[in-house]
Design a protein around this motif. Sequence first.
Motif, PDB file in Angstrom:
ATOM      1  N   MET A 130      -5.426   7.263  -3.178  1.00 18.05           N
ATOM      2  CA  MET A 130      -4.299   6.264  -2.470  1.00 18.05           C
ATOM      3  C   MET A 130      -4.677   5.200  -2.203  1.00 18.05           C
ATOM      4  O   MET A 130      -4.089   4.292  -1.334  1.00 18.05           O
ATOM      5  CB  MET A 130      -3.504   7.334  -1.498  1.00 18.05           C
ATOM      6  N   GLN A 131      -5.955   4.601  -2.515  1.00 22.59           N
ATOM      7  CA  GLN A 131      -6.392   3.265  -2.210  1.00 22.59           C
ATOM      8  C   GLN A 131      -6.636   3.293  -0.631  1.00 22.59           C
ATOM      9  O   GLN A 131      -6.566   2.004  -0.345  1.00 22.59           O
ATOM     10  CB  GLN A 131      -5.495   2.311  -2.713  1.00 22.59           C
ATOM     11  N   ILE A 132      -6.868   4.385  -0.091  1.00 21.67           N
ATOM     12  CA  ILE A 132      -7.246   4.229   1.519  1.00 21.67           C
ATOM     13  C   ILE A 132      -8.683   4.539   1.393  1.00 21.67           C
ATOM     14  O   ILE A 132      -9.128   5.658   1.405  1.00 21.67           O
ATOM     15  CB  ILE A 132      -6.363   5.230   2.322  1.00 21.67           C
ATOM     16  N   LEU A 133      -9.337   3.369   1.422  1.00 20.59           N
ATOM     17  CA  LEU A 133     -10.755   3.494   1.377  1.00 20.59           C
ATOM     18  C   LEU A 133     -11.477   3.415   2.961  1.00 20.59           C
ATOM     19  O   LEU A 133     -11.860   2.016   3.327  1.00 20.59           O
ATOM     20  CB  LEU A 133     -11.491   2.419   0.312  1.00 20.59           C
ATOM     21  N   ILE A 134     -11.650   4.310   3.306  1.00 20.03           N
ATOM     22  CA  ILE A 134     -12.464   4.432   4.632  1.00 20.03           C
ATOM     23  C   ILE A 134     -13.904   4.352   4.465  1.00 20.03           C
ATOM     24  O   ILE A 134     -14.224   5.370   3.852  1.00 20.03           O
ATOM     25  CB  ILE A 134     -11.985   5.504   5.561  1.00 20.03           C
ATOM     26  N   ASP A 135     -14.405   3.361   5.067  1.00 18.75           N
ATOM     27  CA  ASP A 135     -16.298   3.627   5.001  1.00 18.75           C
ATOM     28  C   ASP A 135     -16.752   4.880   5.568  1.00 18.75           C
ATOM     29  O   ASP A 135     -16.136   5.500   6.655  1.00 18.75           O
ATOM     30  CB  ASP A 135     -16.666   2.272   5.680  1.00 18.75           C
ATOM     31  N   LEU A 141      -7.574  10.411  -0.226  1.00 15.89           N
ATOM     32  CA  LEU A 141      -7.244   9.071   0.344  1.00 15.89           C
ATOM     33  C   LEU A 141      -7.494   7.937  -0.692  1.00 15.89           C
ATOM     34  O   LEU A 141      -6.830   7.114  -0.755  1.00 15.89           O
ATOM     35  CB  LEU A 141      -7.835   8.959   1.694  1.00 15.89           C
ATOM     36  N   ILE A 193       0.609   4.464  -2.355  1.00 13.41           N
ATOM     37  CA  ILE A 193       0.408   5.862  -1.879  1.00 13.41           C
ATOM     38  C   ILE A 193       1.483   6.841  -2.266  1.00 13.41           C
ATOM     39  O   ILE A 193       1.252   7.913  -2.991  1.00 13.41           O
ATOM     40  CB  ILE A 193       0.637   5.767  -0.276  1.00 13.41           C
ATOM     41  N   ILE A 229     -10.271  15.335   1.461  1.00 13.29           N
ATOM     42  CA  ILE A 229      -9.292  14.373   2.259  1.00 13.29           C
ATOM     43  C   ILE A 229      -9.636  13.016   1.867  1.00 13.29           C
ATOM     44  O   ILE A 229      -8.822  12.269   1.391  1.00 13.29           O
ATOM     45  CB  ILE A 229      -9.093  14.560   3.735  1.00 13.29           C
ATOM     46  N   ARG A 230     -11.011  12.819   1.892  1.00  8.91           N
ATOM     47  CA  ARG A 230     -11.504  11.217   1.550  1.00  8.91           C
ATOM     48  C   ARG A 230     -11.170  11.018  -0.124  1.00  8.91           C
ATOM     49  O   ARG A 230     -10.703   9.808  -0.213  1.00  8.91           O
ATOM     50  CB  ARG A 230     -12.820  11.232   1.848  1.00  8.91           C
ATOM     51  N   ALA A 240       0.881  -1.182  -0.087  1.00  5.18           N
ATOM     52  CA  ALA A 240       0.073  -0.036   0.124  1.00  5.18           C
ATOM     53  C   ALA A 240       0.813   1.300   0.039  1.00  5.18           C
ATOM     54  O   ALA A 240       0.669   2.247  -0.631  1.00  5.18           O
ATOM     55  CB  ALA A 240      -0.989  -0.005   1.133  1.00  5.18           C
ATOM     56  N   GLU A 241       1.891   1.168   0.712  1.00  5.61           N
ATOM     57  CA  GLU A 241       2.928   2.031   1.037  1.00  5.61           C
ATOM     58  C   GLU A 241       3.505   2.875  -0.570  1.00  5.61           C
ATOM     59  O   GLU A 241       3.475   3.947  -0.897  1.00  5.61           O
ATOM     60  CB  GLU A 241       4.223   1.881   1.603  1.00  5.61           C
TER      61      GLU A 241
END
Lengths: 201, 229
Positions: A195-200, A192, A145, A188-189, A141-142
């Motif tokens: 960058m494949q940071i998928l926060i529900d 993110l 990002i 921000i979402r 993931a890094e």
Amino acid sequence: MEKDEEMDSAAPQFSRSAVPDPWAENVRLVAQTRDRAAFQLLYKHFTPLIRAFLLKSMGSGANRAEAEEITQEVLIKVWNKAASFNPGKASVNTWIFTIARNTRIDFIRRNDRNNREIDIEDIWHEPDSPEPLVDLQQRRAEQVIKQAMATLPDEQVQVLYKAFMEGKSHNEVAEELGLPLGTVKSRIRLALSKMQILIDR
Amino acid sequence: MVSFHPDSKFLTDFAAGNLPLSEAVCVAAHLEFCSKCRSHVQQLSDVAAQMMARLEPVVADEDGFDTLMQRIEAGESTPQPARSAAQRASAASGATTMPLVVQKLAKGGLQNMSWVQLGRSLRIAPVNVGCKDRQTAIYDIKAGGRMPEHEHRGEEITVLLKGSFSDAEGKYVRGDFVVRHAGERHQPTATLDTDCICLVSLAEPVKPTSFWYRLLEPFVQYRLSGFSN
Ligand SMILES: [Zn+2]
């Protein structure tokens, strides 16, 4: 069937080496042999970056001398905590950032330490928990990002920068930019998610 | 199975180190139950680290390395061993273990805390995390106990540490991170078979005017009718 299992168990080794971390070896040497030369290379590379981060994020309450003292404290922790660095869990880059972040929080909170029933490190841990499968995804993931960050539009970089480098909460960013909180949150979402940071929600 | 998580604002502010301590304690407790959010926080730290790597380096006039090594050798602090495996085990591994962050707050055990009994089924132990704008406390609701119906005048975060409770919105279990906003009303009820223990962070309310309200400060802001048991 057997062959599949074999491939699965071989995969971690392969993937890990596919995400090289040029600094991991230096930290290992510091941890195992207290290698000064290896530490000096880390010092040369990271000190100016840590200093830059602290000068930005410690806010107007901190002067240059304080920022310098905290920078040195971070480096002392890097030396002392080298044995707890887990190269599968995080890059040296991220590990050092978390140490700098925690030292900064501690500095800001130093005044109320006497009447606080908890240490900063009980809340903000350094990344050290052994979770092999997660670790692997983490290091991949890094890379994602890193690549995606270069493609973000300015308005998204701006809010990320204020949050992560200037040490401002969502509310403070919203206030400073004169934007509704919801707009800051969605910018921000968006960044993110690129960058494949998928926060529900 | 944890199904209520902190949103992107909580996780980002946490990873960036900008979340006030009372809220940060709640996020930290949830993280011990939730590998998904742990991994998000880790990724957010990666974002921050990448940004730090891209900063314009600030080089000092003097190198300072020798001075630093002198400080280290003078033994200002000693090397720290890696955390033990036991320390690292997450709270989710045992049904009765409390998250580390709560054990710290409770000074080893819930029985060591200063509890204030409020009504028949609720007792509260306030903790000091050095946060001025919020009250932080452990709530213990007796099995089957019903909290007084209350309206939130400030945001309330609840992290379930043991047992489960439900309100009109749903059922919450161990590890769940539940946020109630100002103006929302609810009446949580603990499940029948076991006590329910929660970590709660409550935003400082507008100062209440009634004498009875003031009596209950700084713990809760319940409607008086709730205490008619
Ligand atoms: Zn979660």
